[in-house]
Design a protein around this motif. Structure first.
Motif, short mmCIF file in Angstrom:
data_model
loop_
_atom_site.label_atom_id
_atom_site.label_comp_id
_atom_site.label_asym_id
_atom_site.label_seq_id
_atom_site.Cartn_x
_atom_site.Cartn_y
_atom_site.Cartn_z
N MET A 1 131.02 26.48 -43.22
CA MET A 1 129.68 27.18 -42.84
C MET A 1 128.46 27.61 -43.51
O MET A 1 128.72 28.86 -44.06
CB MET A 1 129.91 27.45 -41.11
N LYS A 2 126.92 27.37 -43.21
CA LYS A 2 126.61 27.92 -44.75
C LYS A 2 125.85 29.43 -43.72
O LYS A 2 126.27 29.51 -42.73
CB LYS A 2 125.24 27.52 -44.25
N PHE A 78 115.06 28.61 -36.72
CA PHE A 78 114.47 27.47 -37.85
C PHE A 78 113.49 27.51 -37.35
O PHE A 78 112.58 27.05 -38.61
CB PHE A 78 114.92 26.15 -36.44
N TYR A 82 112.05 27.01 -41.33
CA TYR A 82 111.75 25.98 -41.50
C TYR A 82 110.49 25.62 -41.20
O TYR A 82 110.54 24.57 -40.23
CB TYR A 82 112.83 24.94 -41.47
N PHE A 86 108.54 20.83 -38.09
CA PHE A 86 108.30 21.75 -37.06
C PHE A 86 106.04 21.21 -37.06
O PHE A 86 106.08 20.48 -36.10
CB PHE A 86 108.02 22.95 -36.49
N LEU A 99 116.43 14.16 -36.64
CA LEU A 99 117.41 15.21 -36.75
C LEU A 99 117.87 14.18 -37.66
O LEU A 99 117.93 15.10 -39.25
CB LEU A 99 118.14 15.75 -35.09
N HIS A 104 118.13 17.10 -40.62
CA HIS A 104 119.89 17.10 -41.60
C HIS A 104 119.98 16.41 -42.96
O HIS A 104 120.39 17.21 -42.99
CB HIS A 104 120.39 16.77 -40.76
N VAL A 107 118.69 19.41 -44.65
CA VAL A 107 118.76 19.91 -45.04
C VAL A 107 120.47 19.98 -46.47
O VAL A 107 120.55 21.31 -47.34
CB VAL A 107 119.67 20.38 -43.03
N ALA A 114 127.23 21.68 -47.32
CA ALA A 114 127.05 21.38 -45.50
C ALA A 114 127.17 20.57 -44.65
O ALA A 114 127.51 19.57 -45.46
CB ALA A 114 125.73 21.97 -45.36
N GLU A 115 127.90 20.99 -43.12
CA GLU A 115 129.33 20.09 -42.95
C GLU A 115 127.77 19.45 -41.60
O GLU A 115 127.87 20.76 -40.50
CB GLU A 115 130.55 20.12 -42.38
N PHE A 119 123.92 12.24 -34.49
CA PHE A 119 123.55 12.62 -33.29
C PHE A 119 123.07 11.33 -32.88
O PHE A 119 123.63 11.37 -31.32
CB PHE A 119 122.20 14.02 -32.82
N TYR A 133 126.88 13.10 -29.47
CA TYR A 133 126.79 13.88 -31.03
C TYR A 133 128.32 13.96 -31.07
O TYR A 133 128.96 13.73 -30.51
CB TYR A 133 126.75 15.35 -30.03
N SER A 135 130.74 15.21 -33.80
CA SER A 135 131.64 16.46 -35.22
C SER A 135 133.14 17.00 -35.15
O SER A 135 133.51 16.35 -34.27
CB SER A 135 130.71 18.11 -34.38
N LEU A 146 120.52 24.40 -28.75
CA LEU A 146 119.39 23.92 -29.71
C LEU A 146 118.27 23.34 -28.55
O LEU A 146 117.29 22.83 -28.73
CB LEU A 146 120.47 23.56 -30.96
C1 HEM Z 1 114.42 22.39 -38.54
C2 HEM Z 1 114.86 22.44 -37.71
C3 HEM Z 1 116.96 22.87 -38.20
C4 HEM Z 1 117.51 22.91 -39.43
C5 HEM Z 1 116.62 23.54 -40.28
C6 HEM Z 1 118.80 22.63 -39.46
C7 HEM Z 1 119.79 23.19 -40.42
C8 HEM Z 1 121.04 23.25 -39.96
C9 HEM Z 1 121.79 24.13 -40.52
C10 HEM Z 1 121.45 24.62 -41.76
C11 HEM Z 1 122.97 23.18 -40.17
C12 HEM Z 1 124.29 24.14 -40.63
C13 HEM Z 1 125.44 23.57 -41.29
C14 HEM Z 1 126.87 23.85 -41.66
O1 HEM Z 1 126.58 25.24 -41.33
O2 HEM Z 1 127.44 23.60 -42.31
C15 HEM Z 1 123.32 23.22 -39.08
C16 HEM Z 1 124.35 22.63 -37.58
C17 HEM Z 1 123.60 22.01 -36.95
N1 HEM Z 1 123.07 21.57 -36.17
FE1 HEM Z 1 120.59 21.41 -37.23
N2 HEM Z 1 119.12 21.97 -37.74
C18 HEM Z 1 117.76 22.33 -37.42
C19 HEM Z 1 117.56 21.23 -36.06
C20 HEM Z 1 118.57 21.16 -34.92
C21 HEM Z 1 118.54 20.61 -33.40
C22 HEM Z 1 117.16 20.80 -32.94
C23 HEM Z 1 119.62 20.07 -33.35
C24 HEM Z 1 119.83 19.70 -32.22
C25 HEM Z 1 120.23 19.02 -31.44
C26 HEM Z 1 120.91 20.54 -34.37
C27 HEM Z 1 122.05 20.58 -34.54
C28 HEM Z 1 122.76 21.56 -34.84
C29 HEM Z 1 124.17 21.44 -34.56
C30 HEM Z 1 125.20 21.43 -33.49
C31 HEM Z 1 124.93 22.02 -35.67
C32 HEM Z 1 126.68 22.82 -35.56
C33 HEM Z 1 127.43 21.77 -37.07
C34 HEM Z 1 128.18 20.62 -36.48
O3 HEM Z 1 127.53 20.32 -34.77
O4 HEM Z 1 129.00 19.94 -36.44
N3 HEM Z 1 120.05 20.72 -35.64
N4 HEM Z 1 121.92 22.63 -38.80
#
Ligand code: HEM
Length: 182
Positions: A1-2, A78, A82, A86, A99, A104, A107, A114-115, A119, A133, A135, A146
């Motif tokens: 995780m980052k 975020f 970033y 938006f 997304l 992503h 990202v 990143a993992e 969605f 969703y 994961s 989120l």
């Molecule tokens: C600009 C908007 C966003 C950015 C830059 C972003 C970026 C990231 C980053 C860097 C991670 C970590 C990945 C890792 O640690 O390996 C992540 C994980 C995640 N993101 Fe986003 N994200 C954004 C928006 C969203 C939104 C709107 C949702 C809403 C549903 C979302 C849902 C998730 C979830 C649930 C994870 C956790 C990892 C998992 O569930 O496996 N993200 N995101």
């Protein structure tokens, strides 16, 4: 995780619970990294589990509630970190529809290790968005937070329902989002 996810989590803990609690949960967690996180670094997900579990024990707030609050806060972070994602986006559904295939994806270019979850958004009616969703991490309530954070950011009233079909191996939840008239 980052590392960015850890740094924002610890900043929130400091802000809401104080520096002492942040130090305590780091002390009482098993952390190979010694909590020396950098935003671009990558760390074991088990460290996040350990930190959130310690905070839950210390604060008496349940893990799902902590994840939800953290998700809502993270969305705001975020936006600050970033902003490009938006710009020109006017609604929660528009953002969530970008997304998987834009945000992503970018990202992953920035952080190849990143993992990311999937969605799969599906607009079933103009005011209803379904998102399945998936994961390998049990972060449903982070996702919920989120999504709620997005609605807050755009000033929209969105009802969020969850159909949870997760098992030990995989998180599999369908969110049904219904935009409610303001
Ligand atoms: C600009 C908007 C966003 C950015 C830059 C972003 C970026 C990231 C980053 C860097 C991670 C970590 C990945 C890792 O640690 O390996 C992540 C994980 C995640 N993101 Fe986003 N994200 C954004 C928006 C969203 C939104 C709107 C949702 C809403 C549903 C979302 C849902 C998730 C979830 C649930 C994870 C956790 C990892 C998992 O569930 O496996 N993200 N995101």
């Amino acid at each position: 995780m980052k590392g960015v996810i850890f740094l924002e989590f610890l900043a929130l803990v400091e802000d809401k619970f104080g520096l002492d609690v942040a130090d305590d949960i780091i002390e009482s967690s098993t952390l190979e990294s010694n909590a020396a996180y950098t935003s671009v670094g990558t760390y074991p997900f088990s460290e996040m589990v350990s930190l959130v579990t310690s905070l839950s024990e210390r604060s008496g707030v349940s893990i799902p509630d902590l994840l939800q609050v953290y998700g809502e806060h993270l969305l705001g972070r975020f936006v600050a970190r970033y902003p490009v994602h938006f710009e020109g986006v006017d609604s929660t559904f528009e953002l969530l529809e970008k997304l998987d295939n834009t945000i992503h994806v970018e990202v992953l270019k920035l952080y190849p290790e990143a993992e990311l979850p999937r969605f799969n958004p599906n607009r079933v009616a103009p005011h209803v968005l379904e998102m399945n969703y998936r994961s390998d991490k049990p972060l449903t309530m982070l996702a919920y937070g989120l999504i709620a954070g997005c609605a807050g950011h755009f000033g929209e009233n969105i009802d969020i329902e969850m159909d949870d079909r997760s098992d030990e191996a995989q998180t599999n939840v369908t969110f049904t989002l219904t935009k409610v008239a303001a």
